[in-house]
Design an enzyme around this catalytic site. Sequence first.
Site, PDB file in Angstrom:
ATOM      1  CD  GLU A 174       7.595   4.184   4.108  1.00  0.00           C
ATOM      2  OE1 GLU A 174       7.972   4.637   3.006  1.00  0.00           O
ATOM      3  OE2 GLU A 174       7.257   2.999   4.270  1.00  0.00           O
ATOM      4  CE  LYS A 298       6.980  -3.751   2.513  1.00  0.00           C
ATOM      5  NZ  LYS A 298       5.561  -3.310   2.429  1.00  0.00           N
TER       6      LYS A 298
HETATM    7  P1  PGA Z   1       3.970  -0.375   5.459  1.00  0.00           P
HETATM    8  O1  PGA Z   1       3.988   0.192   3.979  1.00  0.00           O
HETATM    9  O2  PGA Z   1       5.339  -0.712   5.870  1.00  0.00           O
HETATM   10  O3  PGA Z   1       3.359   0.748   6.260  1.00  0.00           O
HETATM   11  O4  PGA Z   1       3.040  -1.569   5.446  1.00  0.00           O
HETATM   12  C1  PGA Z   1       5.049   0.035   3.107  1.00  0.00           C
HETATM   13  C2  PGA Z   1       4.581  -0.453   1.774  1.00  0.00           C
HETATM   14  O5  PGA Z   1       3.376  -0.610   1.510  1.00  0.00           O
HETATM   15  O6  PGA Z   1       5.452  -0.731   0.928  1.00  0.00           O
HETATM   16 ZN    ZN Z   2       3.986  -1.357  -0.723  1.00  0.00          ZN
END
Ligand code: PGA
Ligand code: ZN
Length: 378
Positions: A174, A298
């Site tokens: 990230e 998300k």
């Molecule tokens: P991921 O993690 O996008 O790798 O699933 C991000 C999170 O857990 O917020």
């Molecule tokens: Zn998370």
Amino acid sequence: MQNVETISARKVLDSRAEWTVEAELNGFFGSAPAGASKGKHEAKAVCVDKAVEFINNTLGKNLIGLPLSQGKIDAVLGKNMVSIGENGATALSFAAYNCIWNSKPLPKKLVFPYPLGNVFGGGAHGGSIDIQEVLISPLGAKTFPEAIDVMSKIYHLLKKKLIKDNVFRGTNDEGALTGDVEFSTLMEYLFKTTSANGCRIGLDMAASGFWNGKKYVYKQEGTSRTSKEQIEYVVDIAEKYNLFYIEDPLHEEDFEGFAELKSRLKKVLIVGDDLTVTNTARLAMAIKSHSISSMIVKPNQVGSVTHALESTALCKKCGIVPVISHRSAETTDVTIARMALDAEIPFVKFGVADMRVAKLNKLLRIWSNSRNKVMAKI
Ligand code: PGA
Ligand code: ZN
């Protein structure tokens, strides 16, 4: 209202140099992000080639001629989710959203979110600590550019400190810093630095990632904690470091444990991510059991902008703070930055550095071009 006139799809690269789906609708684009620490209840992706092929050869034809309505397009995507996967659906849903966004004027008054940035990483994203993300948010900032300025200042101070102590180990998936440093040493430093800069600390523990069905196994620390001990540990660190935000402190089925933490940490946002996976049904369960005060949004967890905005609206109705978030594998797609403004979401979890700045820069650009703007009330 315009109609859907052209649709196509192709493979493009994401930040992990993996293929992902890019969709194009009436000349506007959308591309799907991908997670590494996915919740068990997320919508499922299909093979990228299969999604691209299905959009180009089957689904595109069914969508052409449809009115350019997010709800109508997402309903068709929902019916085809098994063939198209959340990755194909998200790319197409994003492309539709960007096309529609472009056809309407910006709201008269814009409410800008606070950035919430991952500065130090571990867990499934790579790094030396068991906890997945140490986040900071410049809650004292008066403007969006000031907030970005403070967040990047702290990122650079931490990077310098890690280099000076000869423990810096580069960045992870990230773009967060990593290093051979103990969690407590890191937190002491960040607590001092953030407090001096009008900033607060949060954590994404992503605890499902180290829950073995009986205990939370902290491999790097060489210890493990029962559910009870995990709750005590979370309360302890929340108090010690004045945390304002804790995401997934417990595994993804422990609605009760979340509720206990929420009642004990009234001033801390107890945030569901793997627990709720942006899904209105899971969110309803969390509301019923009083498990969360905040929720990660998300869109690719549900494969639809419409469903993600419905979850956001339900959060707001129930006094739960929505936080819109990137995934660990991203493209330069800025759809979620637009969604944050559209739905007046008070926090954006977009990372701090590398290609993730595309989303932050989009908001900086809109900030600089708009006259009537305020920061979100938090
Ligand atoms: P991921 O993690 O996008 O790798 O699933 C991000 C999170 O857990 O917020
Ligand atoms: Zn998370």
